[in-house]
Design a protein around this motif. Structure first.
Motif, mmCIF file in Angstrom:
data_model
loop_
_atom_site.group_PDB
_atom_site.id
_atom_site.type_symbol
_atom_site.label_atom_id
_atom_site.label_comp_id
_atom_site.label_asym_id
_atom_site.label_seq_id
_atom_site.Cartn_x
_atom_site.Cartn_y
_atom_site.Cartn_z
ATOM 1 N N ALA A 134 -2.138 -1.763 -10.792
ATOM 2 C CA ALA A 134 -1.716 -2.874 -11.656
ATOM 3 C C ALA A 134 -0.239 -2.800 -12.020
ATOM 4 C CB ALA A 134 -2.564 -2.891 -12.932
ATOM 5 N N LEU A 135 0.443 -1.710 -11.674
ATOM 6 C CA LEU A 135 1.832 -1.521 -12.083
ATOM 7 C C LEU A 135 2.792 -2.614 -11.601
ATOM 8 C CD1 LEU A 135 2.750 2.272 -11.989
ATOM 9 C CD2 LEU A 135 2.634 0.741 -13.950
ATOM 10 N N PRO A 136 2.600 -3.190 -10.376
ATOM 11 C CA PRO A 136 3.526 -4.252 -9.964
ATOM 12 C C PRO A 136 3.655 -5.379 -10.982
ATOM 13 C CG PRO A 136 2.251 -3.542 -8.075
ATOM 14 C CD PRO A 136 1.685 -2.816 -9.269
ATOM 15 N N THR A 137 2.568 -5.717 -11.677
ATOM 16 C CA THR A 137 2.642 -6.754 -12.714
ATOM 17 C C THR A 137 3.543 -6.306 -13.853
ATOM 18 O OG1 THR A 137 0.386 -7.466 -12.196
ATOM 19 C CG2 THR A 137 1.307 -8.192 -14.301
ATOM 20 N N ALA A 138 3.376 -5.054 -14.285
ATOM 21 C CA ALA A 138 4.180 -4.531 -15.394
ATOM 22 C C ALA A 138 5.653 -4.454 -15.029
ATOM 23 C CB ALA A 138 3.660 -3.149 -15.793
ATOM 24 N N LEU A 139 5.953 -4.051 -13.796
ATOM 25 C CA LEU A 139 7.345 -3.906 -13.376
ATOM 26 C C LEU A 139 8.030 -5.255 -13.197
ATOM 27 C CD1 LEU A 139 6.906 -1.013 -10.763
ATOM 28 C CD2 LEU A 139 7.672 -0.842 -13.137
ATOM 29 N N MET A 140 7.262 -6.278 -12.824
ATOM 30 C CA MET A 140 7.834 -7.604 -12.604
ATOM 31 C C MET A 140 8.011 -8.380 -13.895
ATOM 32 S SD MET A 140 8.969 -9.867 -10.415
ATOM 33 C CE MET A 140 8.421 -9.368 -8.779
ATOM 34 N N LYS A 141 7.185 -8.092 -14.921
ATOM 35 C CA LYS A 141 7.160 -8.931 -16.120
ATOM 36 C C LYS A 141 8.514 -9.063 -16.823
ATOM 37 C CE LYS A 141 5.330 -11.774 -18.867
ATOM 38 N NZ LYS A 141 4.225 -11.610 -19.816
ATOM 39 N N PRO A 142 9.307 -7.996 -16.990
ATOM 40 C CA PRO A 142 10.603 -8.188 -17.652
ATOM 41 C C PRO A 142 11.548 -9.096 -16.875
ATOM 42 C CG PRO A 142 9.985 -5.868 -17.634
ATOM 43 C CD PRO A 142 9.044 -6.570 -16.717
ATOM 44 N N LEU A 143 11.329 -9.225 -15.566
ATOM 45 C CA LEU A 143 12.233 -10.002 -14.722
ATOM 46 C C LEU A 143 11.835 -11.462 -14.606
ATOM 47 C CD1 LEU A 143 12.538 -7.402 -11.824
ATOM 48 C CD2 LEU A 143 14.197 -7.816 -13.633
ATOM 49 N N SER A 144 10.528 -11.698 -14.453
ATOM 50 C CA SER A 144 10.091 -13.069 -14.181
ATOM 51 C C SER A 144 8.647 -13.274 -14.605
ATOM 52 C CB SER A 144 10.241 -13.371 -12.683
ATOM 53 O OG SER A 144 9.528 -14.522 -12.316
ATOM 54 N N GLY A 145 8.422 -14.309 -15.401
ATOM 55 C CA GLY A 145 7.062 -14.636 -15.793
ATOM 56 C C GLY A 145 6.241 -15.121 -14.620
ATOM 57 N N SER A 146 6.846 -15.971 -13.775
ATOM 58 C CA SER A 146 6.114 -16.488 -12.611
ATOM 59 C C SER A 146 5.859 -15.383 -11.602
ATOM 60 C CB SER A 146 6.904 -17.632 -11.961
ATOM 61 O OG SER A 146 8.180 -17.195 -11.518
ATOM 62 N N ASP A 201 0.827 -1.212 0.000
ATOM 63 C CA ASP A 201 0.000 0.000 0.000
ATOM 64 C C ASP A 201 0.856 1.255 0.000
ATOM 65 O OD1 ASP A 201 -2.327 -1.481 -0.002
ATOM 66 O OD2 ASP A 201 -2.511 -1.490 2.185
ATOM 67 N N MET A 202 1.958 1.220 0.754
ATOM 68 C CA MET A 202 2.867 2.371 0.784
ATOM 69 C C MET A 202 3.477 2.619 -0.592
ATOM 70 S SD MET A 202 4.766 1.565 4.432
ATOM 71 C CE MET A 202 6.000 2.826 4.186
ATOM 72 N N LEU A 203 3.883 1.534 -1.264
ATOM 73 C CA LEU A 203 4.475 1.660 -2.595
ATOM 74 C C LEU A 203 3.469 2.214 -3.599
ATOM 75 C CD1 LEU A 203 6.750 1.082 -4.654
ATOM 76 C CD2 LEU A 203 5.814 -1.239 -4.873
ATOM 77 N N ILE A 204 2.276 1.633 -3.613
ATOM 78 C CA ILE A 204 1.244 2.056 -4.560
ATOM 79 C C ILE A 204 0.792 3.489 -4.270
ATOM 80 C CG2 ILE A 204 -1.142 1.635 -5.296
ATOM 81 C CD1 ILE A 204 -0.570 -1.344 -5.013
ATOM 82 N N ASP A 205 0.618 3.806 -2.980
ATOM 83 C CA ASP A 205 0.204 5.169 -2.611
ATOM 84 C C ASP A 205 1.250 6.199 -3.022
ATOM 85 O OD1 ASP A 205 -2.141 4.217 -1.572
ATOM 86 O OD2 ASP A 205 -1.479 4.255 0.521
ATOM 87 N N GLY A 206 2.533 5.826 -2.904
ATOM 88 C CA GLY A 206 3.605 6.739 -3.289
ATOM 89 C C GLY A 206 3.578 7.020 -4.782
ATOM 90 N N ILE A 207 3.423 5.965 -5.578
ATOM 91 C CA ILE A 207 3.356 6.142 -7.035
ATOM 92 C C ILE A 207 2.087 6.912 -7.408
ATOM 93 C CG2 ILE A 207 3.209 4.955 -9.247
ATOM 94 C CD1 ILE A 207 4.770 2.643 -7.997
ATOM 95 N N LYS A 208 0.988 6.570 -6.716
ATOM 96 C CA LYS A 208 -0.288 7.236 -7.002
ATOM 97 C C LYS A 208 -0.189 8.730 -6.718
ATOM 98 C CE LYS A 208 -5.218 6.849 -5.906
ATOM 99 N NZ LYS A 208 -6.240 6.085 -5.143
#
Length: 414
Positions: free
Chosen positions: A326-338, A304-311
């Motif tokens: 939804a950004l955590p999914t986008a930020l993780m995708k280049p690193l790991s599919g799982s 929540d702190m991370l998302i609130d900061g970006i928001k």
């Protein structure tokens, strides 16, 4: 740093950051509920991961069975022949008629159909053949980089696994993200091709490339314009209906292709369905690991702190911040599919499968591929250590996919 090591440190960071934040809450704010909440999240996340994997078994078996029919029916070969004129222009350093051309076509076609089990071996074979033509064995050649970018940009026609997850998470229409993903991944791939061509001084203004890319761009522009004329309710209905018609058409086409090739379609389906079962079982430990890490991170309040900061940052710049969750999914995708898969499932669990954030996380998941993982596996298989502009081109294509995904999500679901 290899992609698996990056994920390793991210996973460790989930727990350490969560523990520190929880400790601060306990000591300075007297929050005695935070540690029980974190421990509860480990059990509930483990249970959720297993239930999701178990629920995936049937649908994965169905779709991988259908895909196996298409594979044996020669659909991959047909796509390869259709793409041949375009890829010949994109890989000018490969001698005309060289066997690697067939491997490249087959890999791209398999990726477009979502045949991961077939695409990876074909991709590794293509890399080995390109390495034979490579004068500098430790340095990535131009064809290798173009090939990698086409893979990392994630071009796919049928995002099976994402639709399966949406069905498992209770989406009213699991296929409603089909066309948005198709549009987002097109922009990612188009950006990857243009950026890599600029680095490699490939002339994109020739007749063949203009016909392929220009024609595809016109179709996509027409789709976006057409849907833009509809209100949100009608757009959702038309998008879902179109997706379902296309998917059913593909199923029938695959079966007819199998019949034409005199394939025993039932046996082919069973063979593919068995792969679906083993795939569902294989992802259980990965899903448990990432969902438990995310669960602890979220329960501590860190997410929540991370998302609130970006928001806050987005709103301070005058932007609409609905997409931030939804950004955590986008930020993780280049690193790991799982890892990205876990973020996507977490977003749908937290906000709802049919929420804007839940749908956008699915579009993020489908718009690009795991850039660092693909680079590590493909380049590592032939001993490439100097990647030149591969990482830059791959990440810029990812960025284009992310931006396109956000814009398309607002168009369809905003």
């Amino acid at each position: 740093m290899p992609a698996d090591m990056v994920l390793n440190w991210i996973w460790i960071a989930f727990f350490i950051i969560a523990f520190v934040i929880a400790l601060v809450k306990l000591v300075f704010f007297g929050d005695f509920d935070v540690f029980p909440a974190m421990m509860d999240s480990t059990f509930s996340s483990s249970k959720t991961a297993f239930e999701i994997s178990l629920g995936l078994t049937g649908v994965l078996a169905l779709w991988l069975g259908i895909m196996k029919i298409g594979e044996k029916g020669g659909v991959v070969n047909i796509l390869a022949k259709m793409l041949s004129p375009l890829f010949t222009k994109l890989f000018p350093d490969i001698p005309k008629g060289h066997p690697v051309t067939g491997s490249i076509f087959m890999n791209i076609a398999a990726n477009m159909l979502g045949l991961d089990n077939a695409a990876t071996p074909l991709g590794l074979k293509a890399m080995e053949q390109m390495q034979e033509l490579n004068p500098k064995k430790d340095t990535a050649s131009n064809p290798m980089i173009m090939f990698l970018v086409l893979n990392t940009s994630g071009l796919t026609l049928i995002p099976i696994s994402i639709m399966v997850y949406r069905a498992q998470m209770g989406a009213a229409q699991p296929t409603d993200i089909f066309i948005p993903i198709l549009l987002a991944t097109f922009f990612s791939t188009l950006a990857g091709v243009i950026i890599t061509s600029l680095f490699q001084k490939i002339n994109l203004l020739n007749r063949t490339i203009l016909l392929f890319l220009g024609g595809a761009a016109l179709v996509v522009a027409g789709v976006i314009w057409g849907f833009g004329q509809l209100d949100s309710v009608l757009m959702n209905k038309v998008s879902t209906s179109t997706a379902n018609i296309l998917l059913m058409t593909i199923i029938i086409a695959f079966i007819l292709a199998g019949i034409r090739k005199k394939v025993n379609v039932y046996d082919a389906f069973i063979e593919g369905a068995k792969d679906g079962f083993t795939t569902a079982v294989r992802i259980i430990p990965y899903l448990v690991a990432i969902l438990v890490g995310i669960g602890v991170f979220r329960a501590s309040g860190a997410m929540d702190m991370l998302i609130d900061g970006i928001k806050w940052s987005v709103e301070a710049c005058g932007g609409n911040s609905d997409f931030v969750g939804a950004l955590p999914t986008a930020l993780m995708k280049p690193l790991s599919g799982s890892g990205a898969r876990g973020m996507m499932v977490d977003a749908m669990t937290t906000y709802g499968a049919d929420s804007f954030i839940g749908r956008l996380s699915c579009i993020f998941q489908g718009s690009t591929d795991t850039t660092f993982y693909i680079l590590a596996v493909y380049f590592g298989s032939v001993g490439i250590v100097k990647t030149r502009h591969a990482v830059t081109c791959g990440l810029l294509a990812d960025l284009a996919g992310i931006i396109a995904a956000i814009a398309i999500a607002y168009l369809f679901f905003g």
